[in-house]
Design a protein around this motif. Structure first.
Motif, PDB file in Angstrom:
ATOM      1  N   GLU B 769       5.003  -8.206  -1.054  1.00  0.00           N
ATOM      2  CA  GLU B 769       3.802  -8.925  -0.646  1.00  0.00           C
ATOM      3  C   GLU B 769       2.622  -8.780  -1.591  1.00  0.00           C
ATOM      4  OE1 GLU B 769       3.038  -8.639   3.484  1.00  0.00           O
ATOM      5  OE2 GLU B 769       5.140  -8.840   4.002  1.00  0.00           O
ATOM      6  N   ALA B 770       2.827  -8.101  -2.696  1.00  0.00           N
ATOM      7  CA  ALA B 770       1.789  -8.005  -3.741  1.00  0.00           C
ATOM      8  C   ALA B 770       0.440  -7.529  -3.203  1.00  0.00           C
ATOM      9  CB  ALA B 770       1.638  -9.348  -4.464  1.00  0.00           C
ATOM     10  N   PRO B 771       0.415  -6.325  -2.645  1.00  0.00           N
ATOM     11  CA  PRO B 771      -0.843  -5.827  -2.110  1.00  0.00           C
ATOM     12  C   PRO B 771      -1.681  -5.141  -3.183  1.00  0.00           C
ATOM     13  CG  PRO B 771       0.860  -4.205  -1.734  1.00  0.00           C
ATOM     14  CD  PRO B 771       1.500  -5.346  -2.505  1.00  0.00           C
ATOM     15  N   VAL B 772      -2.841  -4.641  -2.774  1.00  0.00           N
ATOM     16  CA  VAL B 772      -3.543  -3.655  -3.587  1.00  0.00           C
ATOM     17  C   VAL B 772      -3.280  -2.309  -2.911  1.00  0.00           C
ATOM     18  CG1 VAL B 772      -5.735  -4.015  -2.340  1.00  0.00           C
ATOM     19  CG2 VAL B 772      -5.736  -2.938  -4.587  1.00  0.00           C
ATOM     20  N   TYR B 773      -2.864  -1.341  -3.718  1.00  0.00           N
ATOM     21  CA  TYR B 773      -2.559  -0.013  -3.191  1.00  0.00           C
ATOM     22  C   TYR B 773      -3.805   0.846  -3.272  1.00  0.00           C
ATOM     23  CZ  TYR B 773       2.309  -1.458  -4.032  1.00  0.00           C
ATOM     24  OH  TYR B 773       3.518  -2.137  -4.052  1.00  0.00           O
ATOM     25  N   MET B 774      -4.125   1.536  -2.200  1.00  0.00           N
ATOM     26  CA  MET B 774      -5.229   2.500  -2.264  1.00  0.00           C
ATOM     27  C   MET B 774      -4.907   3.738  -1.456  1.00  0.00           C
ATOM     28  SD  MET B 774      -8.256   0.508  -0.194  1.00  0.00           S
ATOM     29  CE  MET B 774      -9.457   1.759  -0.596  1.00  0.00           C
ATOM     30  N   SER B 775      -5.460   4.856  -1.871  1.00  0.00           N
ATOM     31  CA  SER B 775      -5.114   6.115  -1.224  1.00  0.00           C
ATOM     32  C   SER B 775      -5.745   6.170   0.156  1.00  0.00           C
ATOM     33  CB  SER B 775      -5.594   7.292  -2.068  1.00  0.00           C
ATOM     34  OG  SER B 775      -6.934   7.580  -1.773  1.00  0.00           O
ATOM     35  N   SER B 776      -5.118   6.899   1.050  1.00  0.00           N
ATOM     36  CA  SER B 776      -5.630   6.966   2.415  1.00  0.00           C
ATOM     37  C   SER B 776      -7.007   7.625   2.443  1.00  0.00           C
ATOM     38  CB  SER B 776      -4.643   7.709   3.315  1.00  0.00           C
ATOM     39  OG  SER B 776      -4.490   9.029   2.860  1.00  0.00           O
ATOM     40  N   ALA B 777      -7.234   8.567   1.529  1.00  0.00           N
ATOM     41  CA  ALA B 777      -8.554   9.217   1.500  1.00  0.00           C
ATOM     42  C   ALA B 777      -9.639   8.204   1.139  1.00  0.00           C
ATOM     43  CB  ALA B 777      -8.538  10.357   0.479  1.00  0.00           C
ATOM     44  N   ASP B 778      -9.370   7.378   0.131  1.00  0.00           N
ATOM     45  CA  ASP B 778     -10.352   6.368  -0.264  1.00  0.00           C
ATOM     46  C   ASP B 778     -10.516   5.313   0.825  1.00  0.00           C
ATOM     47  OD1 ASP B 778     -10.664   7.672  -2.674  1.00  0.00           O
ATOM     48  OD2 ASP B 778      -9.196   6.412  -3.722  1.00  0.00           O
ATOM     49  N   ILE B 784     -11.263   1.255   5.579  1.00  0.00           N
ATOM     50  CA  ILE B 784     -10.231   0.233   5.393  1.00  0.00           C
ATOM     51  C   ILE B 784      -8.934   0.727   5.997  1.00  0.00           C
ATOM     52  CG2 ILE B 784      -8.784  -0.864   3.630  1.00  0.00           C
ATOM     53  CD1 ILE B 784     -11.422  -0.824   1.865  1.00  0.00           C
ATOM     54  N   LYS B 785      -8.257  -0.185   6.719  1.00  0.00           N
ATOM     55  CA  LYS B 785      -6.968   0.176   7.325  1.00  0.00           C
ATOM     56  C   LYS B 785      -5.842  -0.566   6.619  1.00  0.00           C
ATOM     57  CE  LYS B 785      -8.591   1.274  11.980  1.00  0.00           C
ATOM     58  NZ  LYS B 785     -10.020   0.898  11.759  1.00  0.00           N
ATOM     59  N   ASP B 786      -4.644   0.000   6.748  1.00  0.00           N
ATOM     60  CA  ASP B 786      -3.446  -0.618   6.176  1.00  0.00           C
ATOM     61  C   ASP B 786      -3.365  -2.078   6.625  1.00  0.00           C
ATOM     62  OD1 ASP B 786      -1.106  -0.288   4.615  1.00  0.00           O
ATOM     63  OD2 ASP B 786       0.105  -0.285   6.439  1.00  0.00           O
ATOM     64  N   GLY B 787      -3.179  -2.988   5.679  1.00  0.00           N
ATOM     65  CA  GLY B 787      -3.041  -4.401   6.018  1.00  0.00           C
ATOM     66  C   GLY B 787      -4.351  -5.166   6.051  1.00  0.00           C
ATOM     67  N   THR B 794     -15.222  -6.115  -9.903  1.00  0.00           N
ATOM     68  CA  THR B 794     -15.590  -5.448 -11.149  1.00  0.00           C
ATOM     69  C   THR B 794     -16.809  -6.188 -11.702  1.00  0.00           C
ATOM     70  OG1 THR B 794     -14.269  -6.914 -12.525  1.00  0.00           O
ATOM     71  CG2 THR B 794     -13.182  -4.926 -11.713  1.00  0.00           C
ATOM     72  N   LYS B 795     -17.257  -5.755 -12.882  1.00  0.00           N
ATOM     73  CA  LYS B 795     -18.338  -6.480 -13.545  1.00  0.00           C
ATOM     74  C   LYS B 795     -17.929  -7.920 -13.829  1.00  0.00           C
ATOM     75  CE  LYS B 795     -18.800  -3.244 -16.891  1.00  0.00           C
ATOM     76  NZ  LYS B 795     -19.264  -2.594 -18.120  1.00  0.00           N
ATOM     77  N   TYR B 796     -16.623  -8.156 -13.865  1.00  0.00           N
ATOM     78  CA  TYR B 796     -16.128  -9.422 -14.389  1.00  0.00           C
ATOM     79  C   TYR B 796     -15.677 -10.421 -13.329  1.00  0.00           C
ATOM     80  CZ  TYR B 796     -15.934  -6.089 -18.191  1.00  0.00           C
ATOM     81  OH  TYR B 796     -16.254  -5.110 -19.082  1.00  0.00           O
ATOM     82  N   GLY B 797     -15.376  -9.935 -12.124  1.00  0.00           N
ATOM     83  CA  GLY B 797     -14.886 -10.884 -11.132  1.00  0.00           C
ATOM     84  C   GLY B 797     -14.564 -10.235  -9.802  1.00  0.00           C
ATOM     85  N   LYS B 798     -14.168 -11.108  -8.861  1.00  0.00           N
ATOM     86  CA  LYS B 798     -13.881 -10.657  -7.494  1.00  0.00           C
ATOM     87  C   LYS B 798     -12.561 -11.253  -7.023  1.00  0.00           C
ATOM     88  CE  LYS B 798     -18.779 -11.020  -6.378  1.00  0.00           C
ATOM     89  NZ  LYS B 798     -19.791 -11.517  -5.447  1.00  0.00           N
ATOM     90  N   ILE B 799     -11.778 -10.418  -6.356  1.00  0.00           N
ATOM     91  CA  ILE B 799     -10.543 -10.930  -5.760  1.00  0.00           C
ATOM     92  C   ILE B 799     -10.387 -10.395  -4.341  1.00  0.00           C
ATOM     93  CG2 ILE B 799      -9.392 -11.012  -8.011  1.00  0.00           C
ATOM     94  CD1 ILE B 799      -7.626  -8.659  -6.984  1.00  0.00           C
ATOM     95  N   LEU B 800      -9.547 -11.075  -3.584  1.00  0.00           N
ATOM     96  CA  LEU B 800      -9.147 -10.590  -2.263  1.00  0.00           C
ATOM     97  C   LEU B 800      -7.671 -10.239  -2.300  1.00  0.00           C
ATOM     98  CD1 LEU B 800     -10.737 -13.208   0.189  1.00  0.00           C
ATOM     99  CD2 LEU B 800     -11.674 -10.992  -0.495  1.00  0.00           C
ATOM    100  N   ARG B 801      -7.317  -9.175  -1.648  1.00  0.00           N
ATOM    101  CA  ARG B 801      -5.908  -8.809  -1.459  1.00  0.00           C
ATOM    102  C   ARG B 801      -5.790  -8.060  -0.153  1.00  0.00           C
ATOM    103  NH1 ARG B 801      -1.376 -11.054  -3.178  1.00  0.00           N
ATOM    104  NH2 ARG B 801      -2.766 -12.684  -2.507  1.00  0.00           N
ATOM    105  N   ARG B 802      -4.570  -7.961   0.342  1.00  0.00           N
ATOM    106  CA  ARG B 802      -4.345  -7.102   1.506  1.00  0.00           C
ATOM    107  C   ARG B 802      -4.064  -5.686   1.026  1.00  0.00           C
ATOM    108  NH1 ARG B 802      -1.659 -10.409   6.050  1.00  0.00           N
ATOM    109  NH2 ARG B 802       0.231  -9.270   5.578  1.00  0.00           N
ATOM    110  N   ALA B 803      -4.538  -4.713   1.797  1.00  0.00           N
ATOM    111  CA  ALA B 803      -4.461  -3.327   1.355  1.00  0.00           C
ATOM    112  C   ALA B 803      -3.182  -2.652   1.831  1.00  0.00           C
ATOM    113  CB  ALA B 803      -5.662  -2.545   1.861  1.00  0.00           C
ATOM    114  N   ASN B 804      -2.532  -1.951   0.921  1.00  0.00           N
ATOM    115  CA  ASN B 804      -1.474  -1.021   1.271  1.00  0.00           C
ATOM    116  C   ASN B 804      -2.100   0.359   1.183  1.00  0.00           C
ATOM    117  OD1 ASN B 804       0.555   1.017   0.829  1.00  0.00           O
ATOM    118  ND2 ASN B 804       2.035  -0.592   0.350  1.00  0.00           N
TER     119      ASN B 804
END
Lengths: 194, 879
Positions: B769-778, B784-787, B794-804
């Protein structure tokens, strides 16, 4: 001859889902329909993290609840002991889906009937393996006489019970798993996004 | 058929329609013999699969994934009903089947996907010279004829050439294989401005090999049988389970079964680490060099040749230069030696574990453990990916890696390895046991790329891949003048550019190049953008004209290059070209005609003759070192193919090869130990360096990098904190106050894709499903919750993704699946598709590095509408 079933070397499984896609391809399934499905689980906490996958399909159980619960006899045991489905007898009531603790039977909305993994019966009758078995790039799936599979993998601590699975006494699945160690952890969570 | 495809998105696409589309190659075909089309599933084809009623055809699978495997398609009455992989011989670890991966097995959903490009398309508001150029990417599409489309492309090419010269045409790719035909035609037309860069190699690219004595690419490490001798395998930034597909990771599993211990050094506890039972030593993105220097520090300070032998002094003395003041190369300052740099003798900063810990995050005790794990008296394989080299200013990394490998002597012996081994290199190195034969067509730059009749490039100007869009927008950029694609040499000097046209062929420059937002601006600035493509990727969508190109399945066939070294895959045409899609050569020929050139000068014969030539010229290596023809060809074969040629004797009949699809050699007869000859006799078999030895101190490497004029490189592997690295995530490093963009992010070569290929494949989208992975601590810190749908900036742009949300990532580090197609929101400009190059804008550094993995981001829960899974999004069906 014993019952026929799947062996799954979970310890070597990388969760790539080639089995799932090969199954989807053979069965011509639409989005949302999976006769074999790979699920991903995590255990532990950073940095003692655990990761494992379960590649699951119909387990062709000895006490198949789908067969028991089918009011029309559409789910039945074939002569080789595998659980098969007669499309013509199916009325789409989905009792089998509700009864199966593994979630194997899938309701196909377009046709109003249920279908599931048939262990590629016709292919096997022709001398081939189920497509998932021959597809696996890590060679972690096998299919055959369960007694022989148990004998072959006797040195492994193989099981048909994992924390994520219903207790095998419920349906007596024809399934043998070489578990990854962390798959026996009581605490786990399934990853929906992979 | 068109209306059928038009009215369905894939979500609604029924099984019945899918089968109809899979039969499109034989449009008008009565679907006889399929049984009832109402069979819900595919089991009815089992009979055809096993009893020979259907025909299995070897299908091309030639993406930049990291391998080449055997994929076959079952054709029943002209319908592609199912795939399978290698079953041509029994499977064993010694002589394995060439099994395909999840991507290859999903190709049926790709080739017959509703969004495959079917007809030449024109952007509605395009007029000669551009029209409303700001509508690129959001305009409607109109179907046009091939004649109209090619007339438009030829007119724009002629306009660009006559008004501004060929230097106004940008072909934003390295000289790539799929683009061979069209690139040749454009060179024949007077050439274009191209690009150069380090691409996926990062700092592990060619310069380090030329100058420091590295074995590179598929010579890097030993063969797969020898790896069974390794006691300890230390992996830096490697994930072969995902990026060495096919049999790649299966070979690792053999090493595990043989009892080796694995150590995984990476911010992410990935599937490779988990399946190998590796000990995970997490480090931050782009900090590998600090860890290596601290390992060297432990080795230097704790080694005692008698009581605690950690360092292989004999190796250092005999095979290397630059380790200490007694081993310096000629002309070098003795003070500028590696040992004193590590100890901090002159700069006052010991590169000790405490120093490294502050940067890389691995506890000093673990660093010390690691130094002992790789000590000289063990059989150790030190392996690295390229990911840690796709980092700003990381030129020291491969050199530091080699320095530590040299200190412990892990070269040239069974069970010992030190090198980069990602992708198809894997742990199965050695010479290829075959050479793919030339198609005998004339080719520009042939001396470089193996063609038969070499022609010189009319223009050699190449813009660094990171600065492509700056060249278009600002009219100036650094560029080199050389015919190479993946190495810069000589000065990279500021040049003026006046780009008026972007010509895309099968590549996806917009979505795979850094600074994608600038890329969109650049696409909207020029007078004309054309894309030759099979699927509507971002690059195609932001074009004026799309020319539909056939896929591997529709083409005549080819022998896969760059595959595994012991198996030759020869594929065939599965279906005739679908709808109005055309092969590369056809497009090149027709375009040349419109441009008033003679196509025979470049394409003197058919694709069939080209494939025949390639088969005829392919050679295999005999165990005695002799190359012999692969294929036996008979007079009947030649008559049947309708080609010119002579019968010949080879190892396998032409018909048999194409039916099997594979010719596999017995690798046991061809063993390989990297650096073996050099270790046996360094005088007779010197490294190709100035000192003829491995250069821990390399003035040549420093000069090669420095000459480009981007960064000054020290001859030693001196750690340089790169732009958008860990240190830069702080506004105040000393007191550890985080800046506006506190998280490091890297992009993962993703299992569900090969770069941006397959990003539109429903079966794979559902599985991956091509998520963005982030640590549970962060995640907890950011609520932010799973899913959850998250906004990443960033300085350069913005995207949306679902979080793993995962326990498998080091806190402070995020990871994004590489290769998503962009889907920009018209109002906000936020990319709902999640393309990582919208985020990445890190400037070029060092040897021309594209720092894809140097990203600093901030993240928050998205309060707008949640993203739906990619698999449930409507397909881009243009016609």
């Amino acid at each position: 001859m014993g019952r026929l079933g799947f062996y799954f070397n979970q310890d070597n499984c990388i969760g790539c889902r080639t089995c799932q896609i090969a199954c989807k391809d053979r069965n011509n399934l639409m989005p949302g329909e999976l006769f074999r499905k790979v699920q991903t689980f995590e255990t532990g906490a950073y940095p003692a993290s655990g990761l494992y996958h379960y590649s699951g399909a119909c387990n062709h159980c000895a006490d198949a609840k789908c067969v028991k619960g089918c009011p029309t006899g559409a789910m039945y045991y074939a002569a080789d002991g595998t659980v098969q489905h007669d499309d013509d007898k199916c009325i789409g009531c989905q009792y089998c889906s509700w009864n199966c603790p593994y979630g194997a039977p899938q309701f196909l909305e377009e046709y109003g009937i249920v279908k599931k993994c048939d262990s590629c019966k016709e292919l096997r009758d022709g001398g081939d393996n189920p497509v998932c078995v021959d597809a696996c790039p890590m060679r972690v799936l096998e299919f055959g006489d369960l007694d022989k599979l148990i004998e072959k993998h006797v040195a492994e601590k193989s099981t048909n019970n994992l924390s994520i699975l219903p207790n095998s006494s419920i349906t007596r699945p024809s399934l043998l798993i070489k578990p990854r160690q962390c798959a026996q952890d009581k605490y786990y969570f399934e990853k929906k996004e992979v | 058929m068109a209306s059928l495809v038009k009215k369905v998105t894939e979500k609604k696409l029924s099984r019945r329609n899918f089968l109809k589309i899979t039969a499109a190659s034989t449009a008008g075909l009565a679907l006889t013999g399929c049984g009832s089309l109402l069979v819900p599933t595919g089991e009815k084809y089992d009979t055809s699969a096993v009893n020979g009623q259907g025909k299995w055809i070897t299908a091309g699978c030639n993406y930049d994934c990291g391998n080449r495997c055997l994929n076959k398609v079952l054709m029943v009455d002209g319908v592609a009903v199912r795939q399978k992989t290698d079953d041509t011989h029994p499977d064993s670890p010694e002589y394995p089947q060439q099994r395909g991966c999840v991507r290859g097995r999903a190709q049926r959903n790709q080739v017959f996907g509703a969004d495959k490009l079917k007809y030449p398309m024109k952007r509605k508001h395009y007029t000669t010279g551009g029209g409303q150029k700001e509508l690129r990417g959001i305009d409607e599409w109109e179907r046009i004829s091939w004649d109209e489309a090619l007339t438009i492309v030829a007119t724009e090419l002629k306009n660009a050439k006559s008004k501004y010269g060929n230097r106004s045409i940008l072909f934003p790719y390295f000289y790539p294989d799929p683009a061979k035909a069209i690139a040749n035609a454009l060179h024949h037309f007077g050439g274009y401005v191209g690009s150069w860069g380090t691409g996926s190699f990062g700092s592990w690219a060619l310069p380090v090999m030329f100058t420091t004595g590295y074995e590179w690419w598929t010579s890097s490490v030993n063969d797969r049988f020898d790896f069974l001798n390794s006691e300890t395998v230390v992996m830096f930034g490697l994930n072969p389970a995902w990026s060495s597909p096919g049999n790649g990771f299966y070979y690792y599993l053999q090493v595990k079964e043989a009892g080796a211990k694995f150590i995984h050094i990476d911010p992410f506890y990935n599937d490779s680490a988990a399946a190998l039972g590796a000990e995970w030593m997490p480090i931050r993105v782009g900090t590998d060099t600090t860890l290596l220097l601290a390992i060297a520090y432990v080795l230097i300070t704790e080694d005692d040749p008698v009581t605690n032998p950690l360092i292989d002094w004999d190796f250092l003395k005999k095979y290397t230069v630059g380790f200490d003041s007694t081993m310096m190369p000629e002309g070098a300052d003795p003070k500028n030696n590696f040992k004193d740099y590590v100890l901090g003798t002159y700069d006052g900063q010991p590169k000790d574990p405490k120093w490294a810990f502050e940067i890389c995050g691995l506890e000093p005790g673990k660093i010390r453990q690691l130094a002992y794990e790789i000590r000289k008296d063990k059989k150790v394989s030190m392996l690295s990916g390229y990911a840690n080299g796709r980092i700003s200013d990381s030129d020291a990394l491969p050199q530091a890696f080699m320095a530590v490998g040299s200190m412990t002597g892990h070269y040239g012996k069974p069970g010992h390895n030190c090198g980069a081994s990602p992708h198809r290199i894997n742990i199965n190195c050695g010479p290829f046991l075959y050479t793919v034969g030339s198609d005998e067509k004339p080719m520009y730059g042939a001396a470089l790329f193996g063609g038969a009749k070499g022609l010189s490039f009319p223009i050699n100007t190449k813009i660094n891949a990171t600065d492509l869009w700056d060249a278009v927008l600002d009219g100036k950029a650094n560029a080199v003048e050389n015919p190479h694609g993946i190495i810069g040499s000589g000065p990279n000097i500021m040049q003026n550019f006046d780009i008026h046209m972007i010509f895309n062929f099968m590549g996806n420059a917009l979505e795979t190049s850094i600074k994608a937002n600038k890329g969109i601006e650049a696409f909207r600035k020029v007078d004309f953008v054309v894309s030759c493509a099979s699927y509507p990727s971002g690059t195609a969508m932001y074009s004026d004209i799309i020319l539909p190109v056939t896929t591997f399945w529709e083409n005549v066939g080819f022998i896969s290059e760059l595959g595994t070294r012991d198996a030759i895959i020869a594929c065939s045409r599965v279906v005739d070209p679908l709808y109005e899609a055309k092969p590369c050569q056809w497009i090149a020929i027709e375009l040349m005609k419109k441009l008033g050139m003679d196509p025979n000068e470049l394409f003197p014969f058919s694709d069939e003759q080209g494939y025949f030539n390639s088969l005829k010229n392919t050679k295999v290596l005999e165990p005695n070192g002799e190359y012999v023809p692969l294929v036996t060809i008979t007079a009947e074969d030649i008559a049947q193919w309708g080609v010119k040629g002579l019968p010949q004797q080879g190892k396998i009949g032409l018909q048999e090869l194409l039916e099997k699809g594979v010719y596999q050699l017995d690798l046991k007869k061809y063993r390989y130990i990297a650096y073996e000859a050099f270790i046996k006799d360094p005088v007779a078999n010197p490294r190709m360096t100035t000192s003829k030895k491995i250069e821990i101190h390399s003035a040549t490497y420093a000069a090669l990098v420095s000459e480009l004029g981007i960064t000054k490189k020290d001859p030693l592997p001196v750690y340089v904190p790169g732009a958008e690295g860990y240190e830069a995530s702080f506004s105040d490093w000393k007191s550890k106050v985080k800046g506006e963009y506190p998280y490091q992010m890297f992009s993962i070569h993703y299992m569900g894709r090969a770069h941006t290929n397959f990003a539109n494949n429903t079966w794979l989208q559902e599985a991956w499903e091509a998520p963005v992975y982030m640590s549970s601590a962060d995640a907890q810190k950011e609520s932010i919750k799973d899913g959850d749908t998250v906004l990443i900036q960033t300085k350069y742009g913005k995207i949306l993704r679902r979080a793993n949300v995962t326990e498998r990532l080091m806190p402070g580090v995020m990871a994004i699946a590489h290769g998503s197609w962009m889907d920009l929101d018209k109002q906000t400009g936020i990319d709902k598709g999640g393309n990582e190059n919208i985020l990445c804008g890190t400037p070029v550094s060092g040897q021309g590095l594209s720092a894809y993995n140097s990203m600093l981001v901030k993240v928050e829960k998205w309060t707008g509408e949640s993203l739906i899974p990619d698999s449930k999004k409507p397909k881009r069906v243009l016609a």
